[in-house]
Design an enzyme around this catalytic site. Structure first.
Site, PDB file in Angstrom:
ATOM      1  N   CYS A 110       0.831  -1.211   0.000  1.00  0.00           N
ATOM      2  CA  CYS A 110       0.000   0.000   0.000  1.00  0.00           C
ATOM      3  C   CYS A 110       0.869   1.265   0.000  1.00  0.00           C
ATOM      4  O   CYS A 110       1.603   1.512   0.948  1.00  0.00           O
ATOM      5  CB  CYS A 110      -0.908  -0.048   1.228  1.00  0.00           C
ATOM      6  N   CYS A 156       0.237   3.741   2.834  1.00  0.00           N
ATOM      7  CA  CYS A 156       0.721   3.136   4.088  1.00  0.00           C
ATOM      8  C   CYS A 156       2.219   3.418   4.252  1.00  0.00           C
ATOM      9  O   CYS A 156       2.688   3.696   5.359  1.00  0.00           O
ATOM     10  CB  CYS A 156       0.482   1.630   4.101  1.00  0.00           C
TER      11      CYS A 156
END
Length: 106
Positions: A32, A35
């Site tokens: 991600c 993230c």
């Protein structure tokens, strides 16, 4: 204090839900992009909030049931817990100031 990586629902119960201080839980995944952007913000926040709050990471790929239990639909999802209850939720990349404000509000 170092950021704690949660590996199981039992560990989540012990570390997050039974914590004396507020806890910020980062539901994330290694693939991600946002993230990866939030990770250094969390590391800096962990240093600033040492002794006042706990920062915890939960890899949603390894803990799908736990992510489902907390209705994590997108990542990163950052939940703030106080005395075992979710009190705040932030979804997507947020700067350190937003994360710190969410923790300090409890």
């Amino acid at each position: 204090m170092a950021i704690v990586s949660i590996k199981s629902k039992e560990e989540f119960q012990e570390v997050v839900l039974q914590a004396a201080q507020p806890v910020l839980v980062d539901f994330w995944a290694p693939w991600c992009g946002p993230c990866k952007m939030v990770a250094p913000e969390l590391e800096a926040l962990d240093e600033e909030m040492a002794g006042k709050a706990l920062i915890v990471k939960v890899n949603v790929d390894d803990n799908q049931k736990l992510a489902g239990d907390y209705n994590v639909m997108g990542i990163p999802t950052l939940l703030v817990f106080k005395q075992g209850a979710e009190v705040n939720r932030l979804v997507g990349f947020r700067p350190r100031q937003d994360l710190q404000a969410a923790l300090e509000s409890v």
